[in-house]
Design a protein around this motif. Structure first.
Motif, PDB file in Angstrom:
ATOM      1  N   SER A   3       0.459  -1.164   0.217  1.00  0.00           N
ATOM      2  CA  SER A   3      -0.131   0.464   0.270  1.00  0.00           C
ATOM      3  C   SER A   3       1.342   1.120   0.068  1.00  0.00           C
ATOM      4  O   SER A   3       1.661   1.470   0.280  1.00  0.00           O
ATOM      5  CB  SER A   3      -0.369   0.210   1.426  1.00  0.00           C
ATOM      6  OG  SER A   3      -0.487  -0.230   2.364  1.00  0.00           O
ATOM      7  N   GLY A  41       2.255   4.174   0.870  1.00  0.00           N
ATOM      8  CA  GLY A  41       3.596   5.077   1.742  1.00  0.00           C
ATOM      9  C   GLY A  41       4.579   6.242   2.137  1.00  0.00           C
ATOM     10  O   GLY A  41       4.951   5.928   0.860  1.00  0.00           O
ATOM     11  N   ASN A  57       8.942   5.861  11.793  1.00  0.00           N
ATOM     12  CA  ASN A  57       7.581   5.727  11.084  1.00  0.00           C
ATOM     13  C   ASN A  57       6.820   5.634  11.959  1.00  0.00           C
ATOM     14  O   ASN A  57       6.947   3.972  12.468  1.00  0.00           O
ATOM     15  CB  ASN A  57       8.085   5.377   9.797  1.00  0.00           C
ATOM     16  CG  ASN A  57       6.325   5.075   9.098  1.00  0.00           C
ATOM     17  OD1 ASN A  57       5.633   5.496   9.794  1.00  0.00           O
ATOM     18  ND2 ASN A  57       6.339   4.657   7.615  1.00  0.00           N
ATOM     19  N   LYS A  97       3.751   4.639  11.768  1.00  0.00           N
ATOM     20  CA  LYS A  97       2.575   3.454  11.150  1.00  0.00           C
ATOM     21  C   LYS A  97       3.530   2.354  10.937  1.00  0.00           C
ATOM     22  O   LYS A  97       2.806   0.675  11.032  1.00  0.00           O
ATOM     23  CB  LYS A  97       2.711   3.631   9.536  1.00  0.00           C
ATOM     24  CG  LYS A  97       1.953   5.367   9.769  1.00  0.00           C
ATOM     25  CD  LYS A  97       1.768   6.301   8.854  1.00  0.00           C
ATOM     26  CE  LYS A  97       0.667   5.369   8.275  1.00  0.00           C
ATOM     27  NZ  LYS A  97       0.675   5.840   5.977  1.00  0.00           N
ATOM     28  N   SER A 127       1.216  12.737   3.128  1.00  0.00           N
ATOM     29  CA  SER A 127       0.992  11.621   3.967  1.00  0.00           C
ATOM     30  C   SER A 127       1.653  11.963   5.035  1.00  0.00           C
ATOM     31  O   SER A 127       0.589  11.522   6.029  1.00  0.00           O
ATOM     32  CB  SER A 127       1.834  10.737   3.038  1.00  0.00           C
ATOM     33  OG  SER A 127       1.586   9.844   3.942  1.00  0.00           O
ATOM     34  N   ALA A 141      -1.231  12.102   8.440  1.00  0.00           N
ATOM     35  CA  ALA A 141      -0.982  10.899   9.391  1.00  0.00           C
ATOM     36  C   ALA A 141      -0.983  10.728  10.988  1.00  0.00           C
ATOM     37  O   ALA A 141      -1.305  10.468  11.887  1.00  0.00           O
ATOM     38  CB  ALA A 141       0.070   9.939   9.425  1.00  0.00           C
TER      39      ALA A 141
END
Length: 196
Positions: free
Chosen positions: A18, A20, A117, A119, A187, A191
């Protein structure tokens, strides 16, 4: 193949393929420097993400979950790091594509990005929380994640290499790099701000 491995592999596939920040930077790097030059950042980023899965499985994830300030510091550090990379990509927009002066997204930068990061850390917590089981030790989950992530990120580099064929003139390169830089900024900050 164990029935419990297939859902994990599908999760790793979705998490790795996906869009990112790292994938966008690999796309830009592949377009500017080719597939061969992108292999080191790909391997480094995937190995760092797999290492984070392993560290979270060893208990570091629980420490992070208990310290929200650490999560905030990581989020801000990640957003600032990505902003710097986006600025460099935006500024390099008019430079010749194959020039030796063009700054590359190296292996160290790719690994460092994974470390800050949030995520990636949240994905690792999800991997351990959902998929860790006695029949799958943490190191095996990290290894499977690495093996799934490598071709996924390689696909982003190939997409960049393919897009380079249509970006022959400087104005197209400038627009391409500036668009990727803006998407990278959106992005990173969306986030961060959605978690605030």
């Amino acid at each position: 193949m164990s029935p419990s491995l297939l859902p994990f592999m599908l999760f790793a596939l979705v998490a790795s393929i996906s869009p990112g920040p790292t994938n966008l930077l690999i796309l830009a790097h592949g377009a500017q420097h080719g597939l061969r030059a992108s292999l080191a950042p790909i391997v480094s980023a995937c190995a760092a993400a797999a290492g984070i899965v392993w560290l979270v499985g060893l208990g570091l994830g629980e420490v992070l979950l208990r310290h929200p300030l650490a999560q905030q510091v990581m989020s801000w550090a990640g957003a600032l790091w990505l902003s710097l990379l986006a600025w460099q990509l935006f500024r390099a927009a008019g430079e010749p594509v194959r020039a030796s002066t063009t700054r590359r997204f190296g292996a160290g930068s790719a690994a460092s990005l994974q470390l800050v990061n949030p995520k990636v850390w949240l994905m690792a917590v999800a991997v351990i929380g959902v998929f860790a089981a006695p029949q799958w030790p943490v190191w095996q989950l990290a290894l499977v994640f690495l093996l799934v992530a490598l071709p996924c990120m390689g696909a982003w580099a190939l997409l960049g290499v393919g897009s380079a064929r249509w970006l022959g003139a400087a104005p197209q390169w400038r627009r391409f790099n500036q668009l990727l830089a803006l998407v990278l900024l959106v992005s990173a900050w969306s986030a961060l701000l959605s978690g605030a």
